[in-house]
Design a protein around this motif. Structure first.
Motif, mmCIF file in Angstrom:
data_model
loop_
_atom_site.group_PDB
_atom_site.id
_atom_site.type_symbol
_atom_site.label_atom_id
_atom_site.label_comp_id
_atom_site.label_asym_id
_atom_site.label_seq_id
_atom_site.Cartn_x
_atom_site.Cartn_y
_atom_site.Cartn_z
ATOM 1 N N SER A 151 0.864 -1.185 0.000
ATOM 2 C CA SER A 151 0.000 0.000 0.000
ATOM 3 C C SER A 151 0.905 1.242 0.000
ATOM 4 O O SER A 151 1.995 1.214 0.574
ATOM 5 N N PRO A 152 0.475 2.347 -0.623
ATOM 6 C CA PRO A 152 1.359 3.509 -0.808
ATOM 7 C C PRO A 152 1.687 4.256 0.485
ATOM 8 O O PRO A 152 0.785 4.625 1.250
ATOM 9 N N TYR B 133 -6.672 -0.470 3.243
ATOM 10 C CA TYR B 133 -6.465 -0.166 1.824
ATOM 11 C C TYR B 133 -7.051 -1.318 1.011
ATOM 12 O O TYR B 133 -6.338 -2.229 0.582
ATOM 13 N N PRO B 134 -8.390 -1.302 0.835
ATOM 14 C CA PRO B 134 -9.093 -2.420 0.193
ATOM 15 C C PRO B 134 -8.543 -2.794 -1.184
ATOM 16 O O PRO B 134 -8.595 -3.967 -1.571
ATOM 17 N N ALA C 232 -5.301 7.236 2.937
ATOM 18 C CA ALA C 232 -5.819 5.926 2.514
ATOM 19 C C ALA C 232 -7.312 5.804 2.760
ATOM 20 O O ALA C 232 -8.030 5.142 2.010
ATOM 21 N N ASN C 233 -7.810 6.442 3.813
ATOM 22 C CA ASN C 233 -9.242 6.413 4.140
ATOM 23 C C ASN C 233 -9.791 7.821 4.311
ATOM 24 O O ASN C 233 -10.594 8.096 5.198
ATOM 25 N N SER C 234 -9.301 8.720 3.463
ATOM 26 C CA SER C 234 -9.742 10.125 3.443
ATOM 27 C C SER C 234 -9.524 10.830 4.779
ATOM 28 O O SER C 234 -10.233 11.768 5.127
ATOM 29 N N GLY C 235 -8.556 10.362 5.556
ATOM 30 C CA GLY C 235 -8.228 10.992 6.834
ATOM 31 C C GLY C 235 -9.184 10.648 7.958
ATOM 32 O O GLY C 235 -9.107 11.215 9.039
#
Length: 307
Positions: free
Chosen positions: A85-86, A113-114, A101-104
């Protein structure tokens, strides 16, 4: 002592370098976040650092396939990166940014990170139960070769859902690997004051699950055992439990030390610092002339520049 003959490892030089690169990068990422957390106070969530526990994420980074699933506990950064994942989305998430990764919205403990089949979870042992559900789903697929890995600390095994998960996985021969990073502490409470009886790996055997315990700071031993376990699971032989003994160098949460509480002796800390997983692999690389000290220093500069 991990200074084996390189040929006896069954790991080529490129893989050894890749394992080391991941461990070093993870350590430097954690160090950089630790330094930035205070006094800037711009990170928008509690952070549980995995400094000292780089081995398992590094091995998973090498051995997990793209379609395999990885579930993590709240000490999640290494596992997030293990699934490729980045890193920039990890940083952004911790700073509470929309680009995270989840909009904060998830922060460090619940980061997922699906797109890469990675899921973290803050609820103690919660992600273990969800991992079992994913393994159940995979078991219903025809000719399935994908697996699920769930990583957790030994404190998760204080919870009943953990043992129920072992039992259900064993009964149904699910394609799942349970990896316990046993760092001995649930916050400040040592395992011996919370749990009686046999070791966790021995208890797991009573559920009919193949299990093993290893020194968790030996990257080569962990690589060898996890690779064997993956083969066992993919051959449809059922779940596997691996207990790895390791240590966190940071306090339980956040960058500040909590050793003022006196729950860990200096002798204990010194033992684990001497057995730091990165120090052990660097000693190996230098002794076997796989890398020079100049190359190690150059790699560190390169990673820090990227961070």
């Amino acid at each position: 002592n991990i200074l084996f003959n390189i040929h006896s490892l069954g790991i080529n030089k490129k893989t050894i370098k890749d394992l080391y690169f991941f461990m070093k990068k993870l350590r430097l990422i954690e160090d950089s976040m630790s330094k930035e957390y205070h006094p800037a106070d711009e990170m928008r969530c509690p952070v549980h650092f995995c400094t000292g526990q780089e081995v398992i994420p590094s091995v998973l980074n090498q051995l997990l396939e793209k379609d395999d699933y990885l579930f993590s506990h709240h000490r999640s950064h290494g596992y997030y990166l293990a699934k490729k994942s980045p890193a920039e989305k990890l940083f952004a998430e911790i700073y509470g940014k929309k680009t995270g990764a989840n909009s904060g919205l998830a922060g460090s403990q619940d980061i997922s990170y699906p797109r890469k089949n990675f899921f973290g979870g803050a609820i103690l042992a919660g992600s273990i139960a969800i991992a079992v559900g994913s393994a159940m789903s995979l078991s219903m697929e025809k000719n399935n070769k994908k697996i699920v890995v769930t990583g957790f600390g030994e404190a998760a095994t204080d919870e009943g859902i953990f043992w129920e998960s072992l039992n259900y996985s064993s009964l149904n021969k699910l394609p799942i690997m349970f990896i316990c990073e046993n760092n001995n502490y649930s916050v400040f409470s040592p395992q011996a004051k919370r749990q009686g009886g046999m070791s966790l790996s021995d208890k797991a055997k009573s559920f009919g699950i193949r299990s093993k315990k290893i020194f968790g700071n030996d990257i080569f031993l962990a690589y060898k055992e996890i690779k064997k376990a993956f083969k066992y699971i993919k051959n449809g032989q059922g779940p596997f439990f691996l207990e790895t003994f390791t240590y966190r160098f940071n306090g339980h949460v956040g960058p500040l030390s909590d050793d003022l509480n006196g729950y860990r002796s200096q002798k204990e800390i010194s033992f684990w610092k001497k057995n730091c997983p990165i120090k052990l692999i660097e000693d190996f690389l230098l002794k076997k002339k796989i890398m020079t000290s100049k190359e190690i220093s150059s790699l560190e500069k390169k990673i820090n520049l990227e961070i």
